[in-house]
Design an enzyme around this catalytic site. Structure first.
Site, PDB file in Angstrom:
ATOM      1  NE  ARG A  64      11.908  37.473  36.324  1.00  0.00           N
ATOM      2  CZ  ARG A  64      12.081  37.583  35.040  1.00  0.00           C
ATOM      3  NH1 ARG A  64      12.905  38.217  34.580  1.00  0.00           N
ATOM      4  NH2 ARG A  64      10.826  37.314  34.977  1.00  0.00           N
ATOM      5  NE  ARG A  90      12.282  35.108  28.732  1.00  0.00           N
ATOM      6  CZ  ARG A  90      10.909  34.222  28.994  1.00  0.00           C
ATOM      7  NH1 ARG A  90      10.107  34.595  29.733  1.00  0.00           N
ATOM      8  NH2 ARG A  90      10.541  33.443  28.415  1.00  0.00           N
ATOM      9  CG  LEU A  92      18.635  41.937  31.793  1.00  0.00           C
ATOM     10  CD1 LEU A  92      19.775  42.844  31.332  1.00  0.00           C
ATOM     11  CD2 LEU A  92      19.310  40.653  31.263  1.00  0.00           C
ATOM     12  CG  ASN A 106      14.934  47.660  26.706  1.00  0.00           C
ATOM     13  OD1 ASN A 106      15.508  47.048  25.377  1.00  0.00           O
ATOM     14  ND2 ASN A 106      13.937  48.182  26.864  1.00  0.00           N
ATOM     15  CB  THR A 107      15.563  49.644  21.234  1.00  0.00           C
ATOM     16  OG1 THR A 107      14.784  48.372  21.264  1.00  0.00           O
ATOM     17  CG2 THR A 107      17.009  49.425  20.565  1.00  0.00           C
ATOM     18  CG  HIS A 108      10.030  50.550  25.288  1.00  0.00           C
ATOM     19  ND1 HIS A 108       9.532  49.345  25.145  1.00  0.00           N
ATOM     20  CD2 HIS A 108       8.409  51.848  25.918  1.00  0.00           C
ATOM     21  CE1 HIS A 108       8.251  49.391  26.101  1.00  0.00           C
ATOM     22  NE2 HIS A 108       7.870  50.748  25.870  1.00  0.00           N
ATOM     23  CB  SER A 135      12.903  55.037  24.371  1.00  0.00           C
ATOM     24  OG  SER A 135      10.946  56.077  24.057  1.00  0.00           O
ATOM     25  CG  ASP A 140      16.007  51.792  36.039  1.00  0.00           C
ATOM     26  OD1 ASP A 140      15.482  51.005  35.842  1.00  0.00           O
ATOM     27  OD2 ASP A 140      16.130  52.950  36.303  1.00  0.00           O
ATOM     28  N   GLY A 142      14.489  48.750  37.412  1.00  0.00           N
ATOM     29  CA  GLY A 142      12.830  48.950  36.683  1.00  0.00           C
ATOM     30  C   GLY A 142      12.730  48.482  35.564  1.00  0.00           C
ATOM     31  CG  ASP A 144      10.661  49.376  30.047  1.00  0.00           C
ATOM     32  OD1 ASP A 144      11.364  48.504  28.826  1.00  0.00           O
ATOM     33  OD2 ASP A 144       9.464  49.261  28.751  1.00  0.00           O
TER      34      ASP A 144
END
Ligand code: GAR
Length: 212
Positions: A64, A90, A92, A106-108, A135, A140, A142, A144
């Site tokens: 990774r 993925r 990061l 990020n969209t979640h 959301s 960061d 972690g 989500d």
């Protein structure tokens, strides 16, 4: 004018909504490049809108961290103000998140911190939830766990399929994402300040309470 790079893994319907929003001359952001971790169907939107694209295939790297270094090298070429993970499936590596600073959104498809991870819609249905959400977060290192920038509840109706719920969520995600980009462009939302702000602690379970 904010320069956006959007990263995708799938069909890129939310990416497409952003591309359509940015057709409006008044919209203060432009997608300058689209990247993917695989030969994603959504790269077709790049072609249609005449936007350069790149692929950094996860499987072509030993680990990774090495993949993240190449992704960063690709991103560096575009001088992006914001990197938007839009269905990018993925994680990061921490070094990549650090190098990009507080610029990665990020969209979640859930009302975080509820239902983090790769199967948020399925998890909400399996839990028997009557509502879930959408959301937009600042990434960061972690899964989500970054600060929430915008979120909204989305109902789950009896008998809903996973696809039906996800389609309902995506309509909300698209609107929230456009609103967040607008707020950043207008100076109403300062990502560096959000990243610096103290984070609320997750409340410790009260004695005797089952933490699960
Ligand atoms: C979106 O719902 C996005 O939030 C989700 O994937 C979908 C992509 O749809 N992302 C995640 O689940 C990340 N954990 P799209 O490819 O049609 O835009």
């Amino acid at each position: 004018m904010l320069r956006l790079v959007v990263l995708i893994s799938g069909g890129g319907s939310n990416l497409r909504a952003l591309l359509e929003a940015s057709r409006d001359a008044e919209f203060p952001a432009r997608v300058v490049a689209i990247g993917a971790d695989r030969d994603a169907d959504g790269l077709a939107h790049a072609e249609e809108f005449g936007i350069p694209s790149f692929v950094v295939p996860f499987g072509a790297f030993p680990d990774r961290a090495a993949w993240g270094e190449e992704l960063l090298a690709q991103l560096d070429q575009w001088d992006a103000d914001l990197v938007i993970l839009s269905g990018f499936m993925r994680l990061l590596p921490p070094a990549t998140v650090r190098a990009l600073g507080p610029t990665v959104l990020n969209t979640h498809p859930a009302y975080l911190p509820e239902f983090p991870g790769a199967h948020a819609v399925r998890d909400a249905l399996r839990a028997g939830a009557e509502q879930t959400g959408a959301s937009v977060i600042l990434v960061d290192d972690g899964v989500d766990t970054g600060p929430v920038l915008a979120q909204e509840r989305v109902p789950i109706h009896p008998g809903d399929s996973e696809g039906a719920v996800h389609d309902r969520i995506k309509l909300v995600e698209r609107r929230l994402l456009v609103d967040v980009v607008l707020a950043i462009a207008n100076g109403e939302l300062d990502l560096a300040a959000v990243a610096r702000a103290p984070r609320p602690e997750t409340p410790a379970p009260t004695p005797g309470e089952d933490p699960a």
